[in-house]
Motif scaffolding. Sequence first.
Motif, PDB file in Angstrom:
ATOM      1  N   ARG A 160      -9.554  32.420  42.938  1.00 39.43           N
ATOM      2  CA  ARG A 160     -10.069  32.000  41.637  1.00 39.43           C
ATOM      3  C   ARG A 160      -9.212  30.864  41.106  1.00 39.43           C
ATOM      4  O   ARG A 160      -8.048  30.705  41.499  1.00 39.43           O
ATOM      5  CB  ARG A 160     -10.094  33.164  40.638  1.00 39.43           C
ATOM      6  N   ASP A 215     -20.406  39.327  49.728  1.00 33.08           N
ATOM      7  CA  ASP A 215     -20.532  37.893  49.452  1.00 33.08           C
ATOM      8  C   ASP A 215     -20.944  37.078  50.669  1.00 33.08           C
ATOM      9  O   ASP A 215     -21.644  36.066  50.542  1.00 33.08           O
ATOM     10  CB  ASP A 215     -19.215  37.341  48.908  1.00 33.08           C
ATOM     11  N   LYS A 260     -15.175  25.262  38.921  1.00 35.98           N
ATOM     12  CA  LYS A 260     -15.113  26.551  39.620  1.00 35.98           C
ATOM     13  C   LYS A 260     -14.321  27.603  38.845  1.00 35.98           C
ATOM     14  O   LYS A 260     -14.219  28.747  39.291  1.00 35.98           O
ATOM     15  CB  LYS A 260     -14.487  26.361  41.005  1.00 35.98           C
ATOM     16  N   THR A 263     -14.876  31.875  37.872  1.00 37.39           N
ATOM     17  CA  THR A 263     -15.516  32.643  38.934  1.00 37.39           C
ATOM     18  C   THR A 263     -14.577  32.691  40.138  1.00 37.39           C
ATOM     19  O   THR A 263     -13.605  31.935  40.216  1.00 37.39           O
ATOM     20  CB  THR A 263     -16.851  32.006  39.359  1.00 37.39           C
ATOM     21  N   SER A 264     -14.866  33.569  41.075  1.00 35.76           N
ATOM     22  CA  SER A 264     -14.070  33.643  42.286  1.00 35.76           C
ATOM     23  C   SER A 264     -14.979  33.457  43.493  1.00 35.76           C
ATOM     24  O   SER A 264     -16.197  33.644  43.403  1.00 35.76           O
ATOM     25  CB  SER A 264     -13.333  34.981  42.379  1.00 35.76           C
TER      26      SER A 264
END
Length: 419
Positions: A160, A215, A260, A263-264
């Motif tokens: 992150r 993910d 970015k 979020t991770s």
Amino acid sequence: MPGLLGRSRGIIARGNGRAYGDAAIGERLTLGALGLDRMKAFDPQTGRLTVEAGVLLADILAAFVPRGFFPPVVPGTKLVTVGGMIAADVHGKNHHREGSFGDHVERLTLVQPSGEAVVCGPHDNPDLFRATVGGMGLTGVITEATFRMKPIETGWIRQRTVVAGDLAGALKALDESDAATYSVAWIDCLSRGADLGRSLVFVGEHATRQEVASDLPRADILPQSRAGRLGVPIDLPGWTLNKASVAAFNEVYFRQGAKKSGTSFLAHWDPYFFPLDGVHRWNRIYGRRGFFQHQCVVPPFTAHAALSEILDRITRSGKASFLAVLKKMGAGGSLMSFPMPGYTLALDLRVTDETFALLDDIDRIVVAAGGRLYLAKDARQSRQTFEAGYPALGRFNDIRGAIGATGHLASHLSSRLGI
């Protein structure tokens, strides 16, 4: 080897030649260690690995990441030998929690100038061990080492990004990331005024199987290293890296990174830890004259003032650092280890006649702040700067004298700095 060490003077061992300065160039003779390339024993129950000193970190990663193990500490390149990692006592993005590589070495074998092979570690010949870890090869030739790998569920890093608007914000973000396994900041060394030291702080953890399955359901859980696909085919003209071009790159990089934040995402272990290894001959972007890498560490109570002054000097000089990295450090463990509690700043500066004067100015700031420079990345610091930063030098020299290393083991670095 034993006979050679006893007969020769001005000799030093050399691993894969990744030190940025003259630490692995013998005053008279350089002894290559890449032939010591065997992995000798591994215990999957404990993670204990024994290798010869010429084994490359890249080979360890290739062999053990697919088995679910990762080294306890890695530097910014995997193209280094285990012996070199010990001699420089390398650190990584997890120093604030895990210390340096030497903190994880359980024992090593050292061939002394007499030719005798001595086993040492935290509990066996501890004084010699503490002089050898971080001792830049000046106590003997490391031939073998044992350390513990750590188990990992996957070869992915959950990353992150934290945006810091200025240097104070970057230092605060690193402090607030103490619980994270990995943390590092990219710092815009050309930002000015209220934006001085604006940064992107990257925080990471080894991802779990569940996270990867969620993910990246089609991804390899324990992927191999990635081969570099990019390269710099020629030495670029010196004018390509200038204040304007680096400032433009920094602006784009900062804006893209800021998008970015909040979020991770999952990052492959190879580019996360070793981004420059993926670009062949990346040093050519600095032109034929090359570059200096300057890395300092300063204690917490002087860090903001000292780092602010360093960044201000760079901005005012117009000397653009294409890469600037800020990390938090914990305590150092050996006599000549670079780390100390505080913050470390690494800069890449293209070699020009004016760069020498700029670095001399930066060195004075570091010394006044109670800091020091990293010997593995040094090519030009003065003896006065070095002696001010390493208070255990006297004890280190006493140990060298007691084992007959003085004069026999000498590099261009040790001769330049009077070790």
